[in-house]
Design an enzyme around this catalytic site. Structure first.
Site, short mmCIF file in Angstrom:
data_model
loop_
_atom_site.label_atom_id
_atom_site.label_comp_id
_atom_site.label_asym_id
_atom_site.label_seq_id
_atom_site.Cartn_x
_atom_site.Cartn_y
_atom_site.Cartn_z
N ASP A 38 0.77 -1.07 0.04
CA ASP A 38 -0.14 -0.02 -0.04
C ASP A 38 0.88 1.30 0.17
O ASP A 38 1.70 1.41 0.53
CB ASP A 38 -0.82 0.04 1.43
CG ASP A 38 -2.05 1.02 1.23
OD1 ASP A 38 -2.36 1.63 0.01
OD2 ASP A 38 -2.66 1.29 2.33
N GLY A 39 0.31 2.17 -0.64
CA GLY A 39 0.80 3.62 -0.52
C GLY A 39 1.77 3.93 -1.81
O GLY A 39 2.24 5.18 -1.96
N ARG B 194 0.04 7.64 -3.06
CA ARG B 194 0.50 8.73 -2.24
C ARG B 194 1.71 9.01 -2.40
O ARG B 194 2.39 10.23 -2.28
CB ARG B 194 -0.14 8.31 -0.88
CG ARG B 194 -1.51 8.45 -0.44
CD ARG B 194 -1.91 8.05 0.86
NE ARG B 194 -2.05 6.62 0.92
CZ ARG B 194 -2.00 5.90 1.98
NH1 ARG B 194 -1.95 6.43 2.96
NH2 ARG B 194 -2.11 4.56 1.91
N TRP B 195 2.88 7.75 -2.36
CA TRP B 195 4.20 8.20 -2.55
C TRP B 195 4.31 8.84 -3.78
O TRP B 195 5.23 9.86 -3.94
CB TRP B 195 4.91 6.72 -2.57
CG TRP B 195 6.38 6.80 -2.83
CD1 TRP B 195 7.34 6.92 -1.87
CD2 TRP B 195 7.12 6.79 -4.10
NE1 TRP B 195 8.45 6.93 -2.32
CE2 TRP B 195 8.48 6.95 -3.68
CE3 TRP B 195 6.73 6.82 -5.44
CZ2 TRP B 195 9.18 6.77 -4.68
CZ3 TRP B 195 7.76 6.64 -6.45
CH2 TRP B 195 9.05 6.70 -5.96
N THR C 9 -10.16 -6.32 -5.82
CA THR C 9 -11.55 -6.29 -6.65
C THR C 9 -11.86 -4.52 -6.73
O THR C 9 -12.75 -4.20 -7.76
CB THR C 9 -12.56 -7.17 -6.13
OG1 THR C 9 -12.71 -7.06 -4.42
CG2 THR C 9 -12.21 -8.71 -6.43
N ASN D 123 -10.02 -2.17 -6.64
CA ASN D 123 -9.09 -1.41 -7.46
C ASN D 123 -9.81 -1.60 -9.00
O ASN D 123 -9.59 -0.56 -9.73
CB ASN D 123 -7.89 -1.98 -7.67
CG ASN D 123 -7.09 -1.89 -6.23
OD1 ASN D 123 -6.04 -2.67 -5.98
ND2 ASN D 123 -7.47 -0.68 -5.58
N ARG E 181 -11.71 1.45 -10.29
CA ARG E 181 -10.89 2.67 -10.76
C ARG E 181 -11.14 3.30 -12.25
O ARG E 181 -11.50 2.47 -13.22
CB ARG E 181 -9.30 2.72 -10.35
CG ARG E 181 -9.09 2.41 -8.97
CD ARG E 181 -7.49 2.36 -8.80
NE ARG E 181 -7.25 2.26 -7.11
CZ ARG E 181 -6.22 1.96 -6.84
NH1 ARG E 181 -4.86 1.99 -7.62
NH2 ARG E 181 -5.91 1.82 -5.55
N ARG F 184 1.22 -4.43 6.63
CA ARG F 184 0.58 -3.54 5.59
C ARG F 184 1.58 -2.35 5.68
O ARG F 184 1.85 -1.66 6.69
CB ARG F 184 -0.60 -3.22 6.13
CG ARG F 184 -1.37 -2.19 4.97
CD ARG F 184 -2.74 -1.86 5.13
NE ARG F 184 -3.44 -0.91 4.22
CZ ARG F 184 -4.51 -1.13 3.77
NH1 ARG F 184 -5.27 -1.66 4.53
NH2 ARG F 184 -4.98 -0.24 2.93
N ARG G 224 -5.75 -1.40 8.81
CA ARG G 224 -6.77 -2.27 8.49
C ARG G 224 -6.20 -3.24 7.61
O ARG G 224 -5.41 -2.95 6.79
CB ARG G 224 -8.00 -1.30 8.19
CG ARG G 224 -7.73 -0.75 6.74
CD ARG G 224 -9.17 0.17 6.35
NE ARG G 224 -8.96 0.99 5.26
CZ ARG G 224 -8.30 2.06 5.07
NH1 ARG G 224 -7.77 2.51 5.96
NH2 ARG G 224 -8.23 2.56 3.99
N GLU H 204 -0.58 -12.63 12.93
CA GLU H 204 -0.15 -11.40 13.61
C GLU H 204 -0.32 -10.22 12.47
O GLU H 204 0.16 -10.70 11.24
CB GLU H 204 1.24 -11.79 14.05
CG GLU H 204 1.29 -12.69 15.17
CD GLU H 204 0.47 -12.45 16.28
OE1 GLU H 204 0.41 -11.27 16.94
OE2 GLU H 204 -0.09 -13.52 16.96
#
EC number: 2.5.1.-
Length: 254
Positions: A32-33, A36-37, A78, A80, A83, A203, A209, A222
């Site tokens: 993820d990210g 934004r990156w 799913t 995504n 988009r 994550r 989440r 974990e």
């Protein structure tokens, strides 16, 4: 130079703190990210996706060096798929190219987990061809599951559908199925059938989440959340996650 030396020393210290017997066998990662990156750096979204794809080989090398047996990478949900086409199409192409690089690398066993029927025909065919090229690799290779067109609810729904069809072919009624249905029956019809559940789910990007990642399989996993965006994820970030995992008391629901 001094910073690189300090980084190297810190990395070695982290490795020395890892007990091999307390390392996870299966690590799931929510990559993820990327968007934004890219945006924070003033770049196009596709650039972030491409840099994220470039990180995958590096991450698999870290995992292999540390003795991890299975890695599951969530690359496309799913959600995504809803988009805008202007973003989705380049992303699908980047995923296909990344899968091809992994297949051509020669070191890893690939498996796709997700509903490939949701993908455009050309992308699906490319991914299926990647599977064919890796199917004969030895059992000692790192197993890499690529989650594409994947959603936890979608997976469970597909599993129940497949299970009902299988029982129907045996001539059982719905009431008879309800009487004999078990947890293992559903597990055996998931996309990950035959794959041990993840011990650790990581994550990136600071989100805390799962967003539907391995809903069924992660019941005893974990979780580790890191602020780093996926393109910035470093080996020390991975080592910190493994150290944290090794320090936890795992009760596995008991």
């Amino acid at each position: 130079m001094e910073n690189r030396l300090l980084y190297s020393l810190y990395e070695k210290r982290l490795v020395s703190e890892l007990a091999p017997e307390r390392l996870p066998k299966h690590v799931g990662v929510i990559l993820d990210g990327n968007r934004r990156w890219a945006r924070e750096g003033g770049n196009a979204t596709a650039y972030g996706h491409r840099k994220g794809a470039d990180k995958i080989t590096e991450f698999l090398q870290w995992a292999e060096e540390l003795g991890i047996k299975i890695v599951t990478l969530w690359m496309l949900s799913t959600d995504n798929l809803d988009r805008d086409e202007a973003e989705l199409r380049p992303l699908l192409k980047i995923i296909a190219e990344a899968a091809r690089r992994l297949a051509d690398d020669g070191r890893w066993n690939l498996k796709f987990v997700g509903d490939l029927s949701l993908l455009p025909d050309d992308i699906r065919e490319e991914l299926e061809d990647c599977l064919v090229s890796t199917k004969d690799r030895g059992p000692g290779s790192l197993d890499v599951n690529i989650a594409v067109g994947y959603g936890g609810r979608h997976e469970i729904t597909d599993a129940v559908r497949a299970l009902l069809r299988a029982y129907s072919q045996k001539g059982l009624s719905i009431d008879e199925v309800a009487d004999v249905l078990t947890v293992d029956d559903i597990t055996d019809h998931l996309y990950t059938a035959g794959v041990p559940d993840p011990d650790l789910v990581i994550r990136t990007s600071g989100e805390q989440r799962l967003s539907g990642f391995l809903l069924w399989q992660s019941v005893h996993s974990e979780f580790y959340f890191t602020e780093a965006y996926w393109p910035d994820f470093r080996r020390v970030d991975f080592l910190r996650a493994l150290r944290d995992f090794g320090q936890r008391e795992r009760r596995l629901g008991k």
